[in-house]
Design a protein around this motif. Structure first.
Motif, PDB file in Angstrom:
ATOM      1  N   LEU A 127      61.425  47.898  36.147  1.00  0.00           N
ATOM      2  CA  LEU A 127      60.375  49.525  36.246  1.00  0.00           C
ATOM      3  C   LEU A 127      60.986  49.838  35.072  1.00  0.00           C
ATOM      4  N   SER A 128      61.603  48.794  34.113  1.00  0.00           N
ATOM      5  CA  SER A 128      62.244  49.474  32.963  1.00  0.00           C
ATOM      6  C   SER A 128      60.864  49.475  32.151  1.00  0.00           C
ATOM      7  N   GLU A 129      60.407  48.565  32.633  1.00  0.00           N
ATOM      8  CA  GLU A 129      58.219  47.889  31.905  1.00  0.00           C
ATOM      9  C   GLU A 129      57.423  48.459  32.311  1.00  0.00           C
ATOM     10  N   LEU A 130      57.041  50.248  32.371  1.00  0.00           N
ATOM     11  CA  LEU A 130      56.223  50.657  32.801  1.00  0.00           C
ATOM     12  C   LEU A 130      55.603  51.481  31.800  1.00  0.00           C
ATOM     13  N   ASP A 131      54.255  51.394  31.646  1.00  0.00           N
ATOM     14  CA  ASP A 131      53.300  51.403  31.017  1.00  0.00           C
ATOM     15  C   ASP A 131      52.790  52.204  31.054  1.00  0.00           C
ATOM     16  N   LEU A 132      51.485  52.596  32.032  1.00  0.00           N
ATOM     17  CA  LEU A 132      50.311  53.501  32.276  1.00  0.00           C
ATOM     18  C   LEU A 132      50.919  53.945  33.629  1.00  0.00           C
ATOM     19  N   ILE A 133      50.393  54.964  34.410  1.00  0.00           N
ATOM     20  CA  ILE A 133      50.142  55.720  35.918  1.00  0.00           C
ATOM     21  C   ILE A 133      48.617  56.162  35.639  1.00  0.00           C
TER      22      ILE A 133
ATOM     23  N   ARG B 112      49.032  44.345  30.053  1.00  0.00           N
ATOM     24  CA  ARG B 112      49.092  45.861  30.532  1.00  0.00           C
ATOM     25  C   ARG B 112      49.676  45.522  32.155  1.00  0.00           C
ATOM     26  N   ARG B 113      50.686  46.653  32.498  1.00  0.00           N
ATOM     27  CA  ARG B 113      51.293  47.108  33.235  1.00  0.00           C
ATOM     28  C   ARG B 113      50.393  48.273  33.564  1.00  0.00           C
ATOM     29  N   ILE B 114      49.882  48.317  34.512  1.00  0.00           N
ATOM     30  CA  ILE B 114      49.600  49.496  34.798  1.00  0.00           C
ATOM     31  C   ILE B 114      49.102  49.694  36.412  1.00  0.00           C
ATOM     32  N   VAL B 115      49.538  51.475  37.256  1.00  0.00           N
ATOM     33  CA  VAL B 115      50.266  51.548  38.709  1.00  0.00           C
ATOM     34  C   VAL B 115      48.940  52.611  38.571  1.00  0.00           C
ATOM     35  N   ILE B 116      48.374  51.955  40.177  1.00  0.00           N
ATOM     36  CA  ILE B 116      47.084  53.284  40.345  1.00  0.00           C
ATOM     37  C   ILE B 116      48.332  54.257  41.385  1.00  0.00           C
TER      38      ILE B 116
ATOM     39  N   LEU C  97      38.749  57.549  29.783  1.00  0.00           N
ATOM     40  CA  LEU C  97      39.988  58.262  29.255  1.00  0.00           C
ATOM     41  C   LEU C  97      41.108  57.952  29.005  1.00  0.00           C
ATOM     42  N   LEU C  98      39.943  56.281  28.272  1.00  0.00           N
ATOM     43  CA  LEU C  98      41.533  55.491  27.554  1.00  0.00           C
ATOM     44  C   LEU C  98      40.565  54.451  27.319  1.00  0.00           C
ATOM     45  N   GLU C  99      40.518  53.795  25.859  1.00  0.00           N
ATOM     46  CA  GLU C  99      40.019  52.939  25.174  1.00  0.00           C
ATOM     47  C   GLU C  99      41.213  52.390  23.714  1.00  0.00           C
ATOM     48  N   GLU C 100      41.818  51.029  24.590  1.00  0.00           N
ATOM     49  CA  GLU C 100      42.760  50.858  23.431  1.00  0.00           C
ATOM     50  C   GLU C 100      43.140  49.302  23.450  1.00  0.00           C
ATOM     51  N   GLY C 101      42.983  48.842  22.568  1.00  0.00           N
ATOM     52  CA  GLY C 101      43.635  47.020  23.038  1.00  0.00           C
ATOM     53  C   GLY C 101      42.462  46.025  23.329  1.00  0.00           C
ATOM     54  N   GLY C 102      41.546  46.505  23.618  1.00  0.00           N
ATOM     55  CA  GLY C 102      40.105  46.215  24.317  1.00  0.00           C
ATOM     56  C   GLY C 102      40.142  46.676  26.008  1.00  0.00           C
ATOM     57  N   LEU C 103      41.035  47.772  26.251  1.00  0.00           N
ATOM     58  CA  LEU C 103      40.976  47.969  28.185  1.00  0.00           C
ATOM     59  C   LEU C 103      40.440  48.876  27.717  1.00  0.00           C
TER      60      LEU C 103
ATOM     61  N   MET D  97      48.138  33.848  30.925  1.00  0.00           N
ATOM     62  CA  MET D  97      48.020  34.211  32.564  1.00  0.00           C
ATOM     63  C   MET D  97      46.692  35.121  32.053  1.00  0.00           C
ATOM     64  N   SER D  98      46.076  35.443  34.052  1.00  0.00           N
ATOM     65  CA  SER D  98      44.711  36.121  34.228  1.00  0.00           C
ATOM     66  C   SER D  98      45.475  37.582  34.169  1.00  0.00           C
ATOM     67  N   GLY D  99      46.733  37.209  35.644  1.00  0.00           N
ATOM     68  CA  GLY D  99      47.244  39.072  35.758  1.00  0.00           C
ATOM     69  C   GLY D  99      47.022  39.300  37.098  1.00  0.00           C
ATOM     70  N   ARG D 100      47.268  40.252  37.692  1.00  0.00           N
ATOM     71  CA  ARG D 100      47.296  40.511  39.484  1.00  0.00           C
ATOM     72  C   ARG D 100      46.416  42.079  39.251  1.00  0.00           C
ATOM     73  N   LEU D 101      46.045  42.011  40.793  1.00  0.00           N
ATOM     74  CA  LEU D 101      46.460  42.971  41.574  1.00  0.00           C
ATOM     75  C   LEU D 101      46.983  43.517  43.120  1.00  0.00           C
ATOM     76  N   VAL D 102      48.038  44.001  43.017  1.00  0.00           N
ATOM     77  CA  VAL D 102      48.727  44.068  43.836  1.00  0.00           C
ATOM     78  C   VAL D 102      48.594  45.210  44.792  1.00  0.00           C
ATOM     79  N   ILE D 103      48.473  45.359  46.269  1.00  0.00           N
ATOM     80  CA  ILE D 103      48.694  46.403  46.533  1.00  0.00           C
ATOM     81  C   ILE D 103      49.752  46.365  47.721  1.00  0.00           C
ATOM     82  N   LEU D 104      50.753  47.602  46.584  1.00  0.00           N
ATOM     83  CA  LEU D 104      51.686  47.919  46.957  1.00  0.00           C
ATOM     84  C   LEU D 104      52.033  49.161  48.649  1.00  0.00           C
ATOM     85  N   GLY D 105      51.059  49.660  48.856  1.00  0.00           N
ATOM     86  CA  GLY D 105      51.357  50.874  49.936  1.00  0.00           C
ATOM     87  C   GLY D 105      49.342  50.713  50.548  1.00  0.00           C
ATOM     88  N   SER D 106      49.485  50.453  51.901  1.00  0.00           N
ATOM     89  CA  SER D 106      47.674  50.517  51.921  1.00  0.00           C
ATOM     90  C   SER D 106      47.521  51.625  52.600  1.00  0.00           C
TER      91      SER D 106
END
Length: 293
Positions: free
Chosen positions: A54-60, A33-37, A138-144, A1-10
């Motif tokens: 929520l148990s799959e949170l990764d990076l915030i 990766r699952r990244i919360v901004i 601030l982060l270089e890891e696994g191609g990210l 899958m290509s991934g997605r951007l979700v606007i949770l609060g706008s």
């Protein structure tokens, strides 16, 4: 899958109103990766409604410490913990982020200790690590790769735009900022630029409704970007797609999507999306996917 951007609060700003949008938070799923901004009020509910366990949170990632970006950092992590989080979660934020987390843990120390003893949960304080950052990588890891640029959001000095790069794809978040031309170079050739925006017709009505009069208006004008100027940044950066986020005001019934679009179209004629809670956008394919398409 290509991934997605979700606007949770706008919406920009911490206040919420009946039926209105939630403060700022977003989700990027990219390269596994699952990244919360940012973690404005409502982020945990937004993530669940977006289908993320929520148990799959990764990076915030926290862009700055205004409450509409960090108020639910602790509650999100605690809620994930009660939902079965057992994996490490890393939080990256500006100076002061660790104090926010430590203060939250201190305030919930009774509950945390009780759940560890009574429910056999791992210690949440051992699962979460907080790294404070300034400008640069601030982060270089696994191609990210994640990079930060200090932007202008007075009186906050530690406020950062973020650039996420993974397998040739680039997603940039402006954070809260006044019109800041150096951001165009930081966002150069991004696939998606997620930029805050303010609508000139709504400022006076927002101030009247919220209070604080001239002081609040002066802050808004000095610290945020008019929608037309967000378009200028997108144009100068040569991005493929502009997404307006952190809308000020986001809940004025006299300002609809067409009015935001009219402002941006004075400076930008490319792909445009006006953010709203729950907006789910697919990311472009990776560099490999594009070559084989």
């Amino acid at each position: 899958m290509s991934g997605r951007l979700v606007i949770l609060g706008s919406k920009g700003g911490p206040a919420i109103r009946p039926g209105g949008p939630s403060p700022t938070s977003s989700l990027i799923e990219i390269g596994g990766r699952r990244i919360v901004i940012d973690c404005g009020l409502g982020v945990a509910r937004g993530l669940v409604e977006a289908g993320l366990a929520l148990s799959e949170l990764d990076l915030i990632l926290i862009t700055h410490l205004h409450s509409d970006h960090v108020l639910e950092l602790g509650p999100l992590l605690h809620t994930a913990w009660t939902a079965g989080l057992k994996r490490p979660v890393r939080v990256f934020g500006p100076v002061g982020t660790k104090a926010v987390w430590d203060g939250f843990c201190a305030s919930l120390s009774y509950d945390i200790a009780l759940r560890i003893d009574d429910e056999g949960r791992p210690d949440i304080r051992a699962l979460v690590t907080v790294a404070e950052f300034g400008e640069g990588v601030l982060l270089e890891e696994g191609g990210l790769t994640i990079e930060a640029l200090r932007v202008e959001h007075p009186p906050v000095t530690e406020c950062y735009a973020l650039r996420l790069t993974q397998d040739g794809r680039v997603i940039v978040f402006s954070s809260d900022t006044a019109y800041f031309p150096p951001l165009a170079e930081f966002a150069r050739d991004a696939d998606i630029l997620v930029h805050e925006a303010m609508h000139p017709d709504g400022v006076d009505r927002l101030v009247e409704r919220t209070g604080n009069g001239a002081r609040l208006k002066a802050h808004l004008l000095a610290s945020h970007t008019m929608a037309a100027d967000a378009g200028r940044i997108a144009r100068d950066a040569g991005v493929a797609h502009l997404v307006l986020h952190h809308l000020v005001p986001a809940d004025d019934p006299a300002i609809a999507e067409i009015h935001w679009t009219e402002q941006v179209r004075t400076s930008w004629d490319g792909a445009l999306t006006i953010g709203r809670d729950g907006l789910d956008l697919p990311l472009p394919g990776s560099k490999h996917q594009r070559k084989t398409a």
